[in-house]
Scaffold this motif. Sequence first.
Motif, PDB file in Angstrom:
ATOM      1  N   SER A 103       0.846  -1.186   0.000  1.00 28.66           N
ATOM      2  CA  SER A 103       0.000   0.000   0.000  1.00 28.66           C
ATOM      3  C   SER A 103       0.885   1.240   0.000  1.00 28.66           C
ATOM      4  O   SER A 103       2.004   1.214   0.513  1.00 28.66           O
ATOM      5  N   LEU A 105       0.807   5.772   0.313  1.00 25.82           N
ATOM      6  CA  LEU A 105       0.126   7.039   0.562  1.00 25.82           C
ATOM      7  C   LEU A 105       0.952   8.162  -0.043  1.00 25.82           C
ATOM      8  O   LEU A 105       2.185   8.121  -0.002  1.00 25.82           O
ATOM      9  N   ASP A 131      -5.732   9.242  -2.776  1.00 26.32           N
ATOM     10  CA  ASP A 131      -6.002  10.577  -2.237  1.00 26.32           C
ATOM     11  C   ASP A 131      -4.782  11.138  -1.515  1.00 26.32           C
ATOM     12  O   ASP A 131      -4.311  10.544  -0.536  1.00 26.32           O
ATOM     13  N   ILE A 133      -2.612  13.506   1.015  1.00 24.14           N
ATOM     14  CA  ILE A 133      -2.842  14.078   2.341  1.00 24.14           C
ATOM     15  C   ILE A 133      -1.900  15.266   2.494  1.00 24.14           C
ATOM     16  O   ILE A 133      -0.682  15.123   2.393  1.00 24.14           O
ATOM     17  N   ASP A 145      -3.844  13.541  11.315  1.00 21.71           N
ATOM     18  CA  ASP A 145      -4.611  12.952  10.207  1.00 21.71           C
ATOM     19  C   ASP A 145      -3.751  11.954   9.431  1.00 21.71           C
ATOM     20  O   ASP A 145      -4.229  10.894   9.020  1.00 21.71           O
ATOM     21  N   LEU A 146      -2.476  12.305   9.243  1.00 20.67           N
ATOM     22  CA  LEU A 146      -1.578  11.394   8.534  1.00 20.67           C
ATOM     23  C   LEU A 146      -1.370  10.114   9.341  1.00 20.67           C
ATOM     24  O   LEU A 146      -1.408   9.010   8.784  1.00 20.67           O
ATOM     25  N   ASP A 148      -3.418   8.811  11.452  1.00 21.73           N
ATOM     26  CA  ASP A 148      -4.669   8.046  11.327  1.00 21.73           C
ATOM     27  C   ASP A 148      -4.691   7.245  10.032  1.00 21.73           C
ATOM     28  O   ASP A 148      -5.078   6.070  10.015  1.00 21.73           O
ATOM     29  N   ALA A 149      -4.260   7.888   8.934  1.00 21.41           N
ATOM     30  CA  ALA A 149      -4.248   7.212   7.627  1.00 21.41           C
ATOM     31  C   ALA A 149      -3.243   6.071   7.616  1.00 21.41           C
ATOM     32  O   ALA A 149      -3.497   5.005   7.048  1.00 21.41           O
ATOM     33  N   GLU A 152      -4.686   3.210   9.504  1.00 25.54           N
ATOM     34  CA  GLU A 152      -5.772   2.603   8.719  1.00 25.54           C
ATOM     35  C   GLU A 152      -5.231   1.671   7.639  1.00 25.54           C
ATOM     36  O   GLU A 152      -5.832   0.647   7.325  1.00 25.54           O
ATOM     37  N   HIS A 153      -4.075   2.008   7.064  1.00 24.56           N
ATOM     38  CA  HIS A 153      -3.493   1.213   5.974  1.00 24.56           C
ATOM     39  C   HIS A 153      -2.598   0.076   6.464  1.00 24.56           C
ATOM     40  O   HIS A 153      -2.223  -0.791   5.679  1.00 24.56           O
TER      41      HIS A 153
END
Length: 201
Positions: A103, A105, A131, A133, A145-146, A148-149, A152-153
């Motif tokens: 994955s 980001l 998407d 960030i 927020d990063l 969190d992402a 999540e991944h």
Amino acid sequence: PNVGKSTLFNRLAGRRKAITDDQPGVTRDCVFAEVEWGGLRFTLVDTGGFLPRSKDAIEQAVRHQAERVLEEADLVVLVCDGTSGPTDMDADVAGVLRRRSQSSLVVINKLDSPEHGRFGGDEFYALGLGDPIGVSAATGRRSGDLLDAIVEHCPRDLAPEQSEPSSFIRIVVSGRPNVGKSTLVNHLVGEQVRIVHNSPG
């Protein structure tokens, strides 16, 4: 190089582990930190600037070291400079990542205020990694927020376990430039974890 990877690394790690400087190419060896967020503990790695086409010996060594940690990663965070928009180098690295199974980001750094930088996220969709960030490593804007992402991944069942700090013995190898510190460390570890070159520094 010089997109703020080490500054972002220090921000997410919560301490200054990586050297930061305005001069490109300061980070050469990978730097590791254990990070905990949202109930997940993971290893964060800061790599040197990735130059896919460089013929320079040191830059090639930096790239090979980055490629080695990429092979072991569950998630890759591509950091881009939001003040300049996506570059050909960003596209080259994104192309490398799209061919891998991990994955990925895309993070747009240096957005130090809501109106800072003339580039939003739209231009970075062209990298084909989902998407983007937007963050500011310098101010900490949207670093939560990063994280969190990232959580999540990350596959929770693959999160590395951390031993108690008391179970580690920490040893520093120190000395003046070009006496063979990195060669010695590589020998003791049994693999190349530090870039070695005849040029001092």
